[in-house]
Design a protein around this motif. Structure first.
Motif, PDB file in Angstrom:
ATOM      1  N   ILE A   1       0.650  -1.130  -0.016  1.00 59.67           N
ATOM      2  CA  ILE A   1      -0.039   0.081   0.088  1.00 59.67           C
ATOM      3  C   ILE A   1       0.836   1.329  -0.056  1.00 59.67           C
ATOM      4  CG2 ILE A   1      -1.741   1.280   1.523  1.00 59.67           C
ATOM      5  CD1 ILE A   1      -2.839  -1.457   2.086  1.00 59.67           C
ATOM      6  N   LEU A   2       2.009   1.287   0.609  1.00 59.24           N
ATOM      7  CA  LEU A   2       2.868   2.404   0.457  1.00 59.24           C
ATOM      8  C   LEU A   2       3.634   2.584  -0.621  1.00 59.24           C
ATOM      9  CD1 LEU A   2       5.074   2.397   4.036  1.00 59.24           C
ATOM     10  CD2 LEU A   2       3.293   3.926   3.279  1.00 59.24           C
ATOM     11  N   THR A   3       3.598   1.645  -1.644  1.00 59.40           N
ATOM     12  CA  THR A   3       4.248   1.910  -2.810  1.00 59.40           C
ATOM     13  C   THR A   3       2.833   2.460  -3.676  1.00 59.40           C
ATOM     14  OG1 THR A   3       3.663  -0.262  -3.614  1.00 59.40           O
ATOM     15  CG2 THR A   3       5.667   0.002  -2.502  1.00 59.40           C
ATOM     16  N   GLY A   4       1.802   2.450  -3.290  1.00 59.42           N
ATOM     17  CA  GLY A   4       0.650   2.899  -3.896  1.00 59.42           C
ATOM     18  C   GLY A   4      -0.276   1.745  -4.675  1.00 59.42           C
ATOM     19  N   LEU A   5       0.032   0.425  -4.408  1.00 60.31           N
ATOM     20  CA  LEU A   5      -0.787  -0.557  -4.889  1.00 60.31           C
ATOM     21  C   LEU A   5      -1.986  -0.967  -3.581  1.00 60.31           C
ATOM     22  CD1 LEU A   5      -0.679  -2.833  -6.893  1.00 60.31           C
ATOM     23  CD2 LEU A   5       0.352  -4.536  -5.117  1.00 60.31           C
ATOM     24  N   GLY A   6      -2.967  -1.248  -4.486  1.00 62.48           N
ATOM     25  CA  GLY A   6      -4.251  -1.820  -3.701  1.00 62.48           C
ATOM     26  C   GLY A   6      -5.384  -0.599  -3.530  1.00 62.48           C
ATOM     27  N   PHE A   7      -5.193   0.395  -4.254  1.00 64.24           N
ATOM     28  CA  PHE A   7      -6.198   1.406  -4.091  1.00 64.24           C
ATOM     29  C   PHE A   7      -7.576   1.020  -4.752  1.00 64.24           C
ATOM     30  CE2 PHE A   7      -8.290   5.182  -6.207  1.00 64.24           C
ATOM     31  CZ  PHE A   7      -8.855   5.819  -5.080  1.00 64.24           C
ATOM     32  N   THR A   8      -8.675   1.106  -3.981  1.00 66.04           N
ATOM     33  CA  THR A   8      -9.906   0.499  -4.450  1.00 66.04           C
ATOM     34  C   THR A   8     -10.991   1.592  -4.369  1.00 66.04           C
ATOM     35  OG1 THR A   8     -10.223  -0.465  -2.211  1.00 66.04           O
ATOM     36  CG2 THR A   8      -9.485  -2.014  -4.131  1.00 66.04           C
TER      37      THR A   8
END
Length: 504
Positions: free
Chosen positions: A283-290
Motif C-alpha cells: 500500500i505504501l508503494t501505491g498498490l491496492g487502491f480501490t
C-alpha cells in the motif's frame, strides 16, 4: 550483517533466518515511501529500484545469492519463451518449466529435511511461479481476439510485449517478492504509470496519489506486528506439534478436542503477520487502491491476501477459503481451473481434480500436504451439500429479518467450520503422513467422522428428504424433489500455503 541479526534472534528466541525475513518485510515500509517519490515520467527508474531492493534482500541480508540466481534464471527463461513462442502451447510450456523447477527445489528441501525456520529459494519461488505462469497466459490472451475472452482475461491481457527492464521490475516487485502476494502485470504497470489513480486524486495534492495511504499502511504494519508478537510468545509453545507429545495423549478426549482448537489460531498468526506486513508495504508503494467509501475515505483493499476475522469467525467453509491466501485462489481459478476446461464446456470433476493436484504440487512434495488437500475436497463437497439442502429450510420468510432457526444454523456453521479448518490443517503443518495420522488418531478422527457421516446422509437419501420439506419443492406424489443433490460448482481448494519454508 549477521552481527546485527544474531543478537536479535537470540533475544527473540527465533532463528536468524526468521529475523532476517521479518526485517526485510519491515524495511520494505520506508523503501515503499521512497518508491512513490520516483516520478511516473521515469518508469525505468521504478523498475530498476524494484530489482535493486530485491538484490539487497537476497544478497547482503538473507545471504542466499544462489536463490536469487535461480529466480533470475526462471524470469529470463519465461521472458524468452513467451516472446518467441507464439503458438497455443506457450503458456503450458512456461507452466511445465516453472512448476518443474519449483518441484525440484521442493524435493531437494524435503530430502534435506530442512525446518520451516530455514529460508531458501522455495518460498519466493512459489510466488514467482504464480507471476510467471499468469504472465504467460496474459500474453497469450493478448494475442487472441477480444471476443474470445472473458471479463478477467480481457482486463489482464497484454497486447504489447514489455521490455526486459519492465518485466524484471514486475517479477522482482520488492514488497511481495519474498512471501507474496503476487500481482498481474497489468496491475503492476498501472501502479508504475499511476494510471490506477486517474480521476481519483484530489486537487492541490502533493503527489498523484489519493490521500489516506499511509494511515492504512501503517495500521497494517501494527496489526502484523501484533500477530507476530502473539505467535512468538505463544505459538512456539502451543502448536500442532504438541499433539504428538506424551502429555497430550494422557489428557481426556474432551480436553484434547477443546485445547487443540487454539493451536490452529496460533499457527495461523504467523501467516497473518507476514501477509499483513506485505500488504502494508504494498500500500505504501501505491498498490491496492480501490476507491472511496461512503464517508469519503480512501480504501486500499486491493493488495489484501488474507482476512483474519473471516477465517477465525467464518459462516461456512467457502467464506473461509475465499478469505485465505486470496491471490493464490485467483491464480488457481484463472490459470488452471478455467484453462484445463475444453472450450465450450463447463468445468467439471476433471477440472477440479487437476486444480487440486496443481495446488498440492505447488505447495511441496511432503505427504501431509496431500492429506490436507484430499480431505479439503471432501469438506467443500459436504459444505456445498449442506448449504444447498439445509440452508433453504431455515431461511426467514419474505419480509422477515431473521429467525431463531437461522441464527442457530449460522452459529453451528461457524463452530463446525472453525473446528474443521483446524483439523484439516494438521497434516499441512506436521508434513509427514505418520505424524499426521497419529495426531488425527489422538483427536478421535472427529473431522473424518463429521464429514463422511454428512456425505453418507446426503447421498443415502437425506438430500431428497430435506428438499421435500422445503416449501414448493415437494412433488405431487409426495416424493422428494428431483433437483440435484448439490450444486456442481467448483470451490477453490484449500490454499494453506506456507509463506515460510515448511515445518520440519
Amino acid at each position: 550483517m549477521d552481527a546485527f541479526f544474531v543478537p536479535l534472534a537470540q533475544a527473540a528466541g527465533a532463528s536468524v533466518d526468521q529475523i532476517k525475513l521479518i526485517s526485510c518485510l519491515l524495511i520494505a515500509f520506508p523503501l515503499g515511501s521512497v518508491f512513490v517519490r520516483i516520478p511516473s515520467s521515469k518508469p525505468h527508474l521504478k523498475h530498476l529500484y524494484n530489482v535493486a531492493v530485491t538484490v539487497f534482500f537476497f544478497l547482503p541480508v538473507l545471504q542466499i545469492p544462489h536463490a536469487f540466481l535461480q529466480l533470475l534464471g526462471s524470469v529470463v527463461t519465461t521472458y524468452a519463451i513467451a516472446k518467441y513462442h507464439t503458438g497455443p502451447n506457450m503458456p503450458w510450456i512456461v507452466f511445465v518449466v516453472t512448476m518443474g523447477h519449483l518441484t525440484v527445489n521442493h524435493t531437494i528441501r524435503y530430502l534435506r529435511a530442512q525446518s520451516y525456520e530455514t529460508m531458501d529459494v522455495t518460498g519466493p519461488q512459489m510466488v514467482l511461479t504464480m507471476k510467471l505462469t499468469t504472465f504467460a497466459w496474459n500474453v497469450f490472451d493478448g494475442r487472441r481476439p477480444v471476443q474470445d475472452l472473458d471479463k478477467w482475461q480481457t482486463s489482464k491481457r497484454i497486447p504489447t510485449y514489455p521490455s526486459l527492464v519492465e518485466f524484471l521490475g514486475y517479477a522482482f516487485y520488492f514488497p511481495g517478492v519474498l512471501v507474496g502476494p503476487y500481482l498481474e502485470y497489468v496491475d503492476y504497470m498501472e501502479l508504475i504509470t499511476e494510471k490506477l489513480y486517474e480521476g481519483h486524486v484530489k486537487e492541490n495534492a502533493k503527489r498523484n496519489l489519493p490521500g489516506g495511504r499511509k494511515r492504512v499502511a501503517y495500521r497494517k504494519m501494527v496489526e502484523g506486528l501484533v500477530y507476530l508478537g502473539i505467535f512468538v510468545l505463544l505459538g512456539s509453545k502451543y502448536n500442532f506439534a504438541t499433539i504428538l507429545t506424551p502429555w497430550f495423549a494422557e489428557q481426556r478426549m474432551w480436553y484434547r478436542l477443546l485445547c487443540f482448537q487454539p493451536y490452529g489460531i496460533l499457527e495461523r498468526c504467523k501467516y497473518y503477520a507476514v501477509w499483513t506486513l506485505t500488504e502494508g508495504a504494498s500500500i505504501l508503494t501505491g498498490l491496492g487502491f480501490t476507491g472511496y467509501n461512503a464517508s469519503g475515505a480512501s480504501t486500499w483493499t486491493g493488495a489484501a491476501n488474507v482476512i483474519p476475522l473471516a477465517i477465525e469467525i467464518p459462516s461456512n467453509f467457502k467464506v473461509l477459503l475465499d478469505s485465505w491466501n486470496m491471490k493464490t485462489n485467483v491464480w488457481l481459478r484463472e490459470c488452471v481451473y478455467k484453462r484445463v476446461t475444453p472450450k465450450g464446456k463447463k468445468p467439471g470433476f476433471a477440472s477440479s481434480m487437476i486444480t487440486f493436484a496443481t495446488s498440492a504440487f505447488w505447495h511441496g512434495v511432503a505427504g501431509g500436504y496431500y492429506l490436507t488437500f484430499i480431505l479439503g475436497g471432501f469438506i467443500t463437497t459436504a459444505g456445498r451439500l449442506a448449504r444447498a439442502n439445509i440452508r433453504p429450510l431455515v431461511m426467514p420468510a419474505e419480509g422477515q429479518s431473521t429467525t431463531l432457526a437461522k441464527r442457530m444454523y449460522d452459529l453451528a456453521g461457524t463452530i463446525a467450520t472453525a473446528m474443521m479448518v483446524n483439523y484439516v490443517a494438521v497434516p499441512f503443518m506436521l508434513l509427514t503422513i505418520k505424524d499426521s495420522l497419529v495426531a488425527w488418531y489422538r483427536l478421535a478422527f472427529y473431522g473424518h467422522i463429521l464429514i463422511f457421516s454428512s456425505l453418507g446422509f446426503f447421498y443415502a437419501g437425506g438430500a431428497k428428504i430435506l428438499q421435500a420439506k422445503e416449501p414448493g419443492k415437494a412433488t405431487p406424489n409426495g416424493s422428494g424433489s428431483t433437483t440435484p443433490v448439490g450444486e456442481k460448482t467448483f470451490t477453490m481448494p484449500p490454499s494453506l500455503d506456507s509463506v515460510m519454508p515448511p515445518r520440519k
